[in-house]
Design a protein around this motif. Structure first.
Motif, short mmCIF file in Angstrom:
data_model
loop_
_atom_site.label_atom_id
_atom_site.label_comp_id
_atom_site.label_asym_id
_atom_site.label_seq_id
_atom_site.Cartn_x
_atom_site.Cartn_y
_atom_site.Cartn_z
N GLY A 28 -9.50 -12.32 1.95
CA GLY A 28 -8.31 -12.24 1.14
C GLY A 28 -8.27 -11.03 0.24
N LEU A 29 -8.26 -11.27 -1.06
CA LEU A 29 -8.11 -10.18 -2.03
C LEU A 29 -9.18 -9.10 -1.90
CD1 LEU A 29 -7.05 -11.95 -5.36
CD2 LEU A 29 -5.73 -10.29 -4.05
N CYS A 30 -10.38 -9.46 -1.46
CA CYS A 30 -11.43 -8.43 -1.41
C CYS A 30 -11.74 -7.99 0.01
CB CYS A 30 -12.69 -8.88 -2.16
SG CYS A 30 -13.67 -10.14 -1.38
N GLY A 31 -10.81 -8.21 0.95
CA GLY A 31 -10.94 -7.61 2.26
C GLY A 31 -10.91 -8.60 3.41
N PRO A 32 -10.89 -8.10 4.66
CA PRO A 32 -11.05 -6.70 5.03
C PRO A 32 -9.76 -5.87 5.01
CG PRO A 32 -10.96 -8.03 6.99
CD PRO A 32 -10.91 -8.99 5.83
N ASP A 33 -8.60 -6.51 5.05
CA ASP A 33 -7.35 -5.74 5.11
C ASP A 33 -7.08 -5.00 3.81
OD1 ASP A 33 -6.84 -6.48 7.70
OD2 ASP A 33 -5.61 -8.19 7.16
N ARG A 34 -7.34 -5.65 2.71
CA ARG A 34 -7.18 -5.01 1.41
C ARG A 34 -8.52 -4.41 1.00
NH1 ARG A 34 -3.64 -6.96 -3.76
NH2 ARG A 34 -4.16 -5.15 -5.04
N GLY A 63 2.58 -9.20 -5.51
CA GLY A 63 2.26 -8.46 -4.31
C GLY A 63 2.69 -9.23 -3.07
N ILE A 64 3.04 -8.49 -2.03
CA ILE A 64 3.48 -9.09 -0.77
C ILE A 64 2.34 -9.02 0.24
CG2 ILE A 64 5.20 -8.92 1.08
CD1 ILE A 64 7.11 -7.77 -1.00
N ASP A 65 2.34 -9.91 1.21
CA ASP A 65 1.26 -10.20 2.15
C ASP A 65 0.35 -11.23 1.49
OD1 ASP A 65 2.02 -8.52 4.32
OD2 ASP A 65 1.17 -6.79 3.27
N ARG A 66 -0.47 -11.85 2.32
CA ARG A 66 -1.32 -12.93 1.81
C ARG A 66 -2.38 -12.42 0.84
NH1 ARG A 66 -0.38 -17.74 4.35
NH2 ARG A 66 0.72 -17.69 6.35
N ASP A 67 -2.65 -11.11 0.88
CA ASP A 67 -3.60 -10.52 -0.06
C ASP A 67 -2.91 -9.62 -1.08
OD1 ASP A 67 -2.97 -8.30 1.45
OD2 ASP A 67 -4.87 -8.29 2.55
N GLY A 68 -1.57 -9.60 -1.09
CA GLY A 68 -0.82 -8.89 -2.11
C GLY A 68 -0.89 -7.38 -2.05
N ARG A 69 -1.37 -6.83 -0.93
CA ARG A 69 -1.59 -5.37 -0.90
C ARG A 69 -0.30 -4.57 -0.84
NH1 ARG A 69 -2.63 -7.42 4.05
NH2 ARG A 69 -1.73 -6.39 5.88
N ALA A 70 0.78 -5.14 -0.30
CA ALA A 70 2.05 -4.42 -0.23
C ALA A 70 2.80 -4.59 -1.55
CB ALA A 70 2.90 -4.92 0.92
N GLN A 71 3.29 -3.49 -2.09
CA GLN A 71 3.94 -3.52 -3.40
C GLN A 71 5.46 -3.73 -3.30
OE1 GLN A 71 1.90 -3.32 -6.42
NE2 GLN A 71 0.69 -3.93 -4.65
N SER A 72 6.00 -3.67 -2.11
CA SER A 72 7.44 -3.83 -1.92
C SER A 72 7.70 -4.33 -0.51
CB SER A 72 8.17 -2.50 -2.14
OG SER A 72 7.81 -1.58 -1.11
N LEU A 73 8.92 -4.79 -0.27
CA LEU A 73 9.29 -5.21 1.08
C LEU A 73 9.24 -4.03 2.04
CD1 LEU A 73 12.25 -7.59 0.19
CD2 LEU A 73 10.07 -8.26 1.23
N ALA A 74 9.59 -2.84 1.56
CA ALA A 74 9.54 -1.65 2.41
C ALA A 74 8.10 -1.35 2.82
CB ALA A 74 10.15 -0.45 1.69
N CYS A 123 -13.28 -12.85 -3.89
CA CYS A 123 -13.44 -13.01 -2.44
C CYS A 123 -13.09 -14.44 -2.02
CB CYS A 123 -14.86 -12.68 -2.03
SG CYS A 123 -15.25 -10.92 -2.12
N GLY A 124 -12.18 -14.53 -1.07
CA GLY A 124 -11.73 -15.83 -0.57
C GLY A 124 -10.43 -16.32 -1.18
N ALA A 125 -9.87 -15.54 -2.11
CA ALA A 125 -8.62 -15.95 -2.77
C ALA A 125 -7.42 -15.37 -2.01
CB ALA A 125 -8.60 -15.49 -4.22
N PHE A 126 -6.41 -16.23 -1.79
CA PHE A 126 -5.18 -15.82 -1.12
C PHE A 126 -3.99 -16.21 -1.99
CE2 PHE A 126 -8.30 -16.08 2.18
CZ PHE A 126 -7.96 -15.07 3.06
#
Length: 407
Positions: A286-292, A127-138, A302-305
């Protein structure tokens, strides 16, 4: 920096010898038209039409609400496609004075990042972004255009309307259809597609031409301090960085990316230079929010990047997701002295004790990695690396900077 559940290894000397062995092994017109064909400009040579458009979009400040910010503002080609300054998080917004929430990462080598998944052991990966929420560069390219603290456009339609006024609008039509601007949703997806193609095709985003790459190819030698640092980096009883940041070529001979795309919780100190932290209730988990949001129920995450690549790490001015550090030597020292000397990194709490892992709510501090080398230590124990060894690791990390030219 590491995670030794992914690695095993021999002692220091054997690791250094193995790297040296691998490096040495790796070492082992006529007539025509009177008007010659035009030579492509260096910045567009070899790029598809979509990628050429992506380059123009990447550098175009007119596509922001302020008219002063582009993708390149936070991801400068001259700074390994990372930020130029030392702000903990970059400024954006309609007036260019709104601070973000995370340090801007480099965009280098993201083209090889897999989409987010859980491996067979349940380890979050990719995944892309520090929390992996984006699945592609697009997909990653979408948010900066619309985020209030970044380019701050009111809508996708606003982005498309701005592009329609540019000098390359006709090129955009030719590539994606004469009526493309009449379909804003589709036009916006073509904008992010073009950015993706630019990052995939332009070798400046993944040149693999650092001193270390040339060392692996048998073209240059590393200095003594760099070799010592490499051995310490690989030693699972010392730096153990290799646990998450593979330094060897892949089985297919591919250059190492210095990340395994997994996630770790390091308990990085809270950064008061981030305006968001003025609110004591604010936490970036990180993985559990707030962005993701899709993993919000996974309290164990929670707290993992995401583990970043260490390529070009010596060019950075801010480190970790919250920009808490501004010096690479301090980063390495934090890894090995976080648990032996926590008072160096964390403030005192109301009870007079060190408030360790203070950028996490109390219920999530148990998620911090405290079991793997070099985190498996207690106050009073010797750190995994001495000050001189820390210096050597920093010297090695400097060999991962792109664009090395031998004297």
């Amino acid at each position: 920096m590491h995670n030794d559940k992914y690695s095993t290894g021999p002692a220091l000397a054997r690791l250094a010898a193995a790297v040296l062995t691998l490096a040495l092994a790796a070492c082992s017109g006529g007539g025509g038209s009177a008007t010659p064909a035009p030579v492509p400009a260096p910045e567009t040579a070899g790029l598809s039409q979509a990628a050429q458009l992506g380059e123009k979009i990447f550098k175009d400040v007119s596509l922001s609400a302020s008219g002063k910010q582009s993708c390149a503002s936070c991801h400068s080609p001259d700074q390994a496609h990372g930020p130029v300054g030392n702000l903990s998080a970059e400024l954006g917004g309609p007036n260019g004075d709104t601070q973000g929430f995370r340090a801007s990462p480099s965009l280098r080598y993201l083209n090889q990042t897999p989409a987010f998944f859980f491996d067979k052991e349940g380890t979050p990966t990719g995944g892309i972004d520090r929390d992996g929420r984006a699945q592609s560069l697009a997909e990653q390219a979408e948010r900066p255009f619309l985020a209030p603290h970044e380019m701050a456009n009111a809508s996708k339609e606003a982005v498309v309307a701005s592009l329609r006024k540019t000098g390359y609008a006709e090129q955009f039509r030719q590539q994606f259809g004469a009526a493309i601007f009449e379909q804003p949703e589709q036009a916006f997806s073509r904008i992010t597609f073009a950015l993706q193609q630019y990052q995939k095709e332009d070798t400046a985003f993944h040149p693999f031409d650092s001193k270390y790459d040339q060392f692996l190819a048998g073209k240059v030698k590393l200095a003594d301090a760099e070799l010592r640092g490499l051995a310490l980096f690989n030693d699972t009883s010392k730096g153990n960085c290799i646990g998450c940041h593979a330094s060897m070529r892949g089985a297919d001979g591919a250059p190492p990316l210095f990340t395994d795309f997994t996630y770790d919780n390091l308990g990085v100190p809270r950064n008061a230079r981030l305006k968001a932290t003025a609110d004591p209730a604010y936490f970036d988990l990180g993985l559990c929010g707030p962005d993701r949001t899709d993993l919000a129920a996974r309290a164990d995450l929670c707290g993992a990047f995401k583990v970043p690549t260490l390529r070009n790490v010596a060019t950075r001015h801010t480190f970790f997701h919250n920009g808490a550090f501004d010096n690479l030597k301090d980063v390495v020292a934090f890894y090995v002295r976080r648990d032996t000397n926590p008072e160096e990194w964390y403030p005192l709490g109301a009870d007079g004790k060190v408030d360790k892992f203070n950028d996490l709510p109390a219920q999530y501090r148990r998620n911090v990695n405290i079991s793997e080398v070099p985190y498996n230590r207690q106050p009073g124990m010797a750190p995994a690396l001495s000050p001189a060894e820390i210096d050597d690791v920093v010297q090695f990390l400097g060999t991962l900077t792109d664009g090395y030219r031998a004297p």
